[in-house]
Design a protein around this motif. Structure first.
Motif, PDB file in Angstrom:
ATOM      1  N   ASP A 380       9.035 -15.139  -9.582  1.00  0.00           N
ATOM      2  CA  ASP A 380      10.057 -14.307  -8.871  1.00  0.00           C
ATOM      3  C   ASP A 380       9.388 -13.923  -7.522  1.00  0.00           C
ATOM      4  OD1 ASP A 380      11.883 -12.526  -7.624  1.00  0.00           O
ATOM      5  OD2 ASP A 380      12.861 -12.531  -9.745  1.00  0.00           O
ATOM      6  N   PRO A 381       9.642 -14.168  -6.641  1.00  0.00           N
ATOM      7  CA  PRO A 381       9.283 -13.839  -5.186  1.00  0.00           C
ATOM      8  C   PRO A 381       9.081 -12.463  -4.888  1.00  0.00           C
ATOM      9  CG  PRO A 381      10.638 -15.721  -4.702  1.00  0.00           C
ATOM     10  CD  PRO A 381      11.014 -15.160  -6.191  1.00  0.00           C
ATOM     11  N   ASP A 382      10.483 -11.495  -5.208  1.00  0.00           N
ATOM     12  CA  ASP A 382      10.463 -10.168  -5.288  1.00  0.00           C
ATOM     13  C   ASP A 382       9.353  -9.468  -6.199  1.00  0.00           C
ATOM     14  OD1 ASP A 382      11.601  -7.688  -4.287  1.00  0.00           O
ATOM     15  OD2 ASP A 382      12.334  -7.708  -6.416  1.00  0.00           O
ATOM     16  N   HIS A 383       9.365  -9.922  -7.279  1.00  0.00           N
ATOM     17  CA  HIS A 383       8.542  -9.355  -8.436  1.00  0.00           C
ATOM     18  C   HIS A 383       7.021  -9.595  -8.080  1.00  0.00           C
ATOM     19  CE1 HIS A 383      11.461  -9.423 -12.135  1.00  0.00           C
ATOM     20  NE2 HIS A 383      11.898  -8.633 -10.956  1.00  0.00           N
ATOM     21  N   GLY A 384       6.576 -10.988  -7.583  1.00  0.00           N
ATOM     22  CA  GLY A 384       5.327 -11.135  -6.972  1.00  0.00           C
ATOM     23  C   GLY A 384       4.738 -10.162  -5.659  1.00  0.00           C
ATOM     24  N   HIS A 385       5.872 -10.041  -4.850  1.00  0.00           N
ATOM     25  CA  HIS A 385       5.541  -9.229  -3.921  1.00  0.00           C
ATOM     26  C   HIS A 385       5.395  -7.522  -4.291  1.00  0.00           C
ATOM     27  CE1 HIS A 385       6.751  -6.647  -0.362  1.00  0.00           C
ATOM     28  NE2 HIS A 385       6.222  -7.534   0.455  1.00  0.00           N
ATOM     29  N   ARG A 386       5.968  -7.228  -5.185  1.00  0.00           N
ATOM     30  CA  ARG A 386       6.020  -5.961  -5.664  1.00  0.00           C
ATOM     31  C   ARG A 386       4.447  -5.734  -6.451  1.00  0.00           C
ATOM     32  NH1 ARG A 386      10.986  -4.431  -8.890  1.00  0.00           N
ATOM     33  NH2 ARG A 386       9.774  -2.513  -9.476  1.00  0.00           N
ATOM     34  N   ILE A 387       4.025  -6.735  -7.197  1.00  0.00           N
ATOM     35  CA  ILE A 387       2.779  -6.534  -7.950  1.00  0.00           C
ATOM     36  C   ILE A 387       1.768  -6.819  -6.801  1.00  0.00           C
ATOM     37  CG2 ILE A 387       1.334  -7.864  -9.277  1.00  0.00           C
ATOM     38  CD1 ILE A 387       3.534  -9.555 -10.521  1.00  0.00           C
ATOM     39  N   PHE A 388       1.460  -7.377  -5.882  1.00  0.00           N
ATOM     40  CA  PHE A 388       0.630  -7.357  -4.849  1.00  0.00           C
ATOM     41  C   PHE A 388       0.620  -6.298  -3.864  1.00  0.00           C
ATOM     42  CE2 PHE A 388       0.598 -11.792  -6.337  1.00  0.00           C
ATOM     43  CZ  PHE A 388      -0.835 -11.878  -6.826  1.00  0.00           C
ATOM     44  N   LEU A 389       1.758  -5.787  -3.510  1.00  0.00           N
ATOM     45  CA  LEU A 389       1.962  -4.828  -2.773  1.00  0.00           C
ATOM     46  C   LEU A 389       1.471  -3.312  -3.254  1.00  0.00           C
ATOM     47  CD1 LEU A 389       3.252  -3.345  -0.112  1.00  0.00           C
ATOM     48  CD2 LEU A 389       5.342  -2.988  -1.699  1.00  0.00           C
ATOM     49  N   ASN A 390       1.768  -3.306  -4.701  1.00  0.00           N
ATOM     50  CA  ASN A 390       1.101  -2.227  -5.260  1.00  0.00           C
ATOM     51  C   ASN A 390      -0.412  -2.213  -5.550  1.00  0.00           C
ATOM     52  OD1 ASN A 390       3.429  -0.418  -5.970  1.00  0.00           O
ATOM     53  ND2 ASN A 390       3.959  -2.159  -7.615  1.00  0.00           N
ATOM     54  N   LEU A 391      -0.973  -3.531  -5.770  1.00  0.00           N
ATOM     55  CA  LEU A 391      -2.459  -3.621  -5.673  1.00  0.00           C
ATOM     56  C   LEU A 391      -2.879  -3.175  -4.169  1.00  0.00           C
ATOM     57  CD1 LEU A 391      -2.745  -6.609  -8.076  1.00  0.00           C
ATOM     58  CD2 LEU A 391      -3.440  -4.338  -8.687  1.00  0.00           C
ATOM     59  N   PHE A 392      -2.419  -3.718  -3.420  1.00  0.00           N
ATOM     60  CA  PHE A 392      -2.918  -3.826  -2.019  1.00  0.00           C
ATOM     61  C   PHE A 392      -2.900  -2.267  -1.459  1.00  0.00           C
ATOM     62  CE2 PHE A 392      -1.849  -8.214  -1.144  1.00  0.00           C
ATOM     63  CZ  PHE A 392      -2.774  -8.647  -1.722  1.00  0.00           C
ATOM     64  N   ARG A 393      -1.698  -1.488  -1.615  1.00  0.00           N
ATOM     65  CA  ARG A 393      -1.560  -0.062  -1.284  1.00  0.00           C
ATOM     66  C   ARG A 393      -2.694   0.813  -1.994  1.00  0.00           C
ATOM     67  NH1 ARG A 393       4.416   2.474  -1.290  1.00  0.00           N
ATOM     68  NH2 ARG A 393       3.109   4.095  -0.705  1.00  0.00           N
ATOM     69  N   ASN A 394      -3.111   0.553  -3.305  1.00  0.00           N
ATOM     70  CA  ASN A 394      -3.977   1.236  -3.924  1.00  0.00           C
ATOM     71  C   ASN A 394      -5.148   0.919  -3.424  1.00  0.00           C
ATOM     72  OD1 ASN A 394      -2.245   2.403  -5.874  1.00  0.00           O
ATOM     73  ND2 ASN A 394      -2.603   0.830  -7.633  1.00  0.00           N
ATOM     74  N   ALA A 395      -5.579  -0.409  -3.278  1.00  0.00           N
ATOM     75  CA  ALA A 395      -7.202  -0.684  -2.434  1.00  0.00           C
ATOM     76  C   ALA A 395      -7.169  -0.213  -1.252  1.00  0.00           C
ATOM     77  CB  ALA A 395      -7.156  -2.168  -2.490  1.00  0.00           C
ATOM     78  N   ILE A 396      -5.914  -0.063  -0.525  1.00  0.00           N
ATOM     79  CA  ILE A 396      -6.332   0.760   0.799  1.00  0.00           C
ATOM     80  C   ILE A 396      -6.393   2.053   0.788  1.00  0.00           C
ATOM     81  CG2 ILE A 396      -4.873   1.188   3.054  1.00  0.00           C
ATOM     82  CD1 ILE A 396      -3.524  -1.613   2.824  1.00  0.00           C
ATOM     83  N   GLN A 397      -5.749   2.829   0.009  1.00  0.00           N
ATOM     84  CA  GLN A 397      -5.908   4.091  -0.529  1.00  0.00           C
ATOM     85  C   GLN A 397      -7.268   4.431  -0.577  1.00  0.00           C
ATOM     86  OE1 GLN A 397      -2.560   5.348  -3.003  1.00  0.00           O
ATOM     87  NE2 GLN A 397      -1.066   4.876  -1.328  1.00  0.00           N
ATOM     88  N   ALA A 398      -7.746   3.683  -1.788  1.00  0.00           N
ATOM     89  CA  ALA A 398      -9.171   4.072  -2.214  1.00  0.00           C
ATOM     90  C   ALA A 398     -10.126   3.848  -0.971  1.00  0.00           C
ATOM     91  CB  ALA A 398      -9.556   3.085  -3.300  1.00  0.00           C
ATOM     92  N   MET A 399      -9.801   2.875  -0.111  1.00  0.00           N
ATOM     93  CA  MET A 399     -10.979   2.718   0.965  1.00  0.00           C
ATOM     94  C   MET A 399     -10.713   3.856   2.051  1.00  0.00           C
ATOM     95  SD  MET A 399     -11.317  -1.277   1.163  1.00  0.00           S
ATOM     96  CE  MET A 399      -9.507  -1.657   1.334  1.00  0.00           C
TER      97      MET A 399
END
Length: 487
Positions: A380-399
């Motif tokens: 599902d494009p929307d579900h996939g976008h939410r999956i990686f958006l959460n992972l990317f935001r966590n990574a950006i916040q960690a760095m």
């Protein structure tokens, strides 16, 4: 006066149609129900057993009849041997042949073939049966031949008489008496078999019905009653106490029904609690909005001490607002099932990274997307976008607080039926206390003010696709998460 209305030709057929429909419904119910299937199976097995036993039994009866005729012929030959003067008159020959039900008797003794009794030429087809060499298959075949033979046939029997193993009796008899006796034996066998089959069938049917069918119907009825009203404790099955598999199934069903009812009660309580929390959150957000206005003014006060306290108050109010929003977001209804379609993985990652960098202000992040344009997932494009958006935001916040160069890197490799997408960052790594409960909502956050819902929601969405998310490694050199999504 005559009735001008002509008679309906189909009227007499209507009762027959109703009767036929009733019979068809009865047969259909018999075939589809478990007791009916058990009854048909019992009747079928008994019928097969009766048929299998009949042919050996009838062959044995035929063999016994032939041995009886051979012994009678042997006695007639002995009587001829002791006749006065060594010769028999025509009347004596006919009397001895009638006593043996034969038309000719001969014997082989000391290697010599001797015709002892003879009534004249045989007018009819002749079949032979050697009792000494014919096996059971041959006897069964000959029995069927006797039952289906036409009239006027003769049977030539060869046998060794009892007490005279060195002699061979060869006797020719009409086959009609044997056929009549076999028919009478078949009628008796059929009558006895029907009586025995009825008795045995009733016993077997009742035994199987009470041992298996009735408990299974009880289980099925209990499931249906529980489905109609799962919250009613009176509809929980009471195990019968049997120690076999059906008793174990009843016990497990009762335990499962109890657990489901408790889960439903807990769900109702949680639903009521969720409504209350939603109401409280709504009012709390209004209160926090007022407090936020006051804190903003305090944060811009000329007094340094007041300004510092105001800034702390602003941060506390912001955390409270974010927590209320996250709680409301997590407390919504379950995620809708994914609508799968072909999605180019590189484009999906690029779009999610752009949004994450925009939201988190990752201006100095080095974004590296190694996914190829030919890598296509079913998601599902929307579900996939939410999956990686959460992972990317966590990574950006960690760095954000790291002195090392900020690099966010994604690579994808194929597995059997899946793509393994690894998300790497150069942050300081996850603390040990956060790794154990990383995917638990409201417990896996690694930053102050966080709710810990991002990874929990991402894993839930990935598992809805048949995939998963796992922590591969974490440490001072960075953190790596792996996402599995179907090809």
């Amino acid at each position: 006066m005559n009735d001008p209305t002509p008679p309906n030709p189909d009227a007499p057929r209507e009762p027959l149609h109703r009767l036929g429909g009733a019979v068809a419904a009865l047969c259909r119910g018999l075939i589809e129900s478990l007791p009916g299937q058990l009854l048909m199976l019992t009747v079928g097995l008994i019928a097969i057993g009766v048929v299998l036993v009949y042919f050996p039994a009838s062959a044995g009866y035929r063999l016994q009849w032939m041995m009886g005729r051979a012994e009678a012929a042997h006695l007639a030959a002995l009587a001829a041997d002791v006749a006065p003067g060594g010769a028999l008159g025509e009347d004596e020959v006919w009397a001895l042949l009638a006593g043996a039900d034969a038309v000719a008797v001969s014997r082989v003794r000391n290697g010599m073939n001797e015709l002892v009794l003879y009534a004249g030429p045989i007018d009819g087809p002749l079949v032979e049966s050697d009792v000494r060499t014919t096996g059971w298959v041959g006897h069964v075949r000959d029995t069927v031949g006797t039952l289906t033979a036409g009239p006027g046939r003769f049977l030539r029997i060869r046998a060794t008489p009892m007490g005279r193993p060195d002699e061979l009796i060869d006797v020719i008899v009409p086959e009609a008496p044997l056929k009549a006796e076999l028919a009478d034996f078949s009628r008796r066998y059929l009558a006895y078999s029907v009586l025995i089959a009825l008795g045995v069938g009733v016993i077997i049917y009742l035994s199987l019905f009470y041992l298996f069918v009735r408990p299974m119907r009880r289980l099925a009825t209990a499931m249906i009653r529980f489905r109609d009203a799962p919250n009613d404790p009176a509809r929980t099955i009471r195990p019968g106490g049997a120690r076999n598999e059906i008793g174990q199934a009843e016990t497990e069903l009762a335990r499962m029904q109890t657990e489901i009812r408790q889960a439903l009660h807990q769900r109702e309580r949680l639903a009521a609690l969720g409504e209350a929390v939603a109401t409280i959150n709504h009012d709390l957000r209004n209160v926090l909005a007022s407090a936020q206005l006051v804190s903003d003014r305090l944060a811009t006060d000329s007094d340094e001490r007041v300004r510092g306290m105001g800034q702390r108050l602003v941060r506390a109010v912001d955390r409270g607002v974010r927590l209320c929003e996250a709680t409301l977001e997590f407390g919504r209804a379950e995620e809708s099932p994914p609508v799968r379609q072909s999605v180019v993985l590189a484009d999906l990652l690029e779009e999610a990274a752009d949004d994450a960098l925009l939201v988190e202000g990752g201006a100095g992040i080095d974004w590296r997307n190694h996914a190829g344009p030919d890598q296509v997932i079913q998601a599902d494009p929307d579900h996939g976008h939410r999956i990686f958006l959460n992972l990317f935001r966590n990574a950006i916040q960690a760095m954000a607080g790291s002195d090392a160069p900020a690099v966010l890197e994604v690579s994808a490799s194929g597995e059997t039926g899946f793509f393994r997408i690894e998300v790497r960052d150069t942050g300081p790594g996850l603390p040990l206390r956060a790794q154990d409960k990383l995917f638990r909502p409201f417990a896996g956050s690694t930053k102050r003010g966080g709710t810990g819902l991002g990874l929990s929601i991402a894993r839930e969405l990935a598992r809805a696709h048949g995939g998963d998310i796992e922590l591969v490694s974490t440490g001072p050199e960075g953190t790596v998460f792996a996402v599995r999504l179907p090809v």
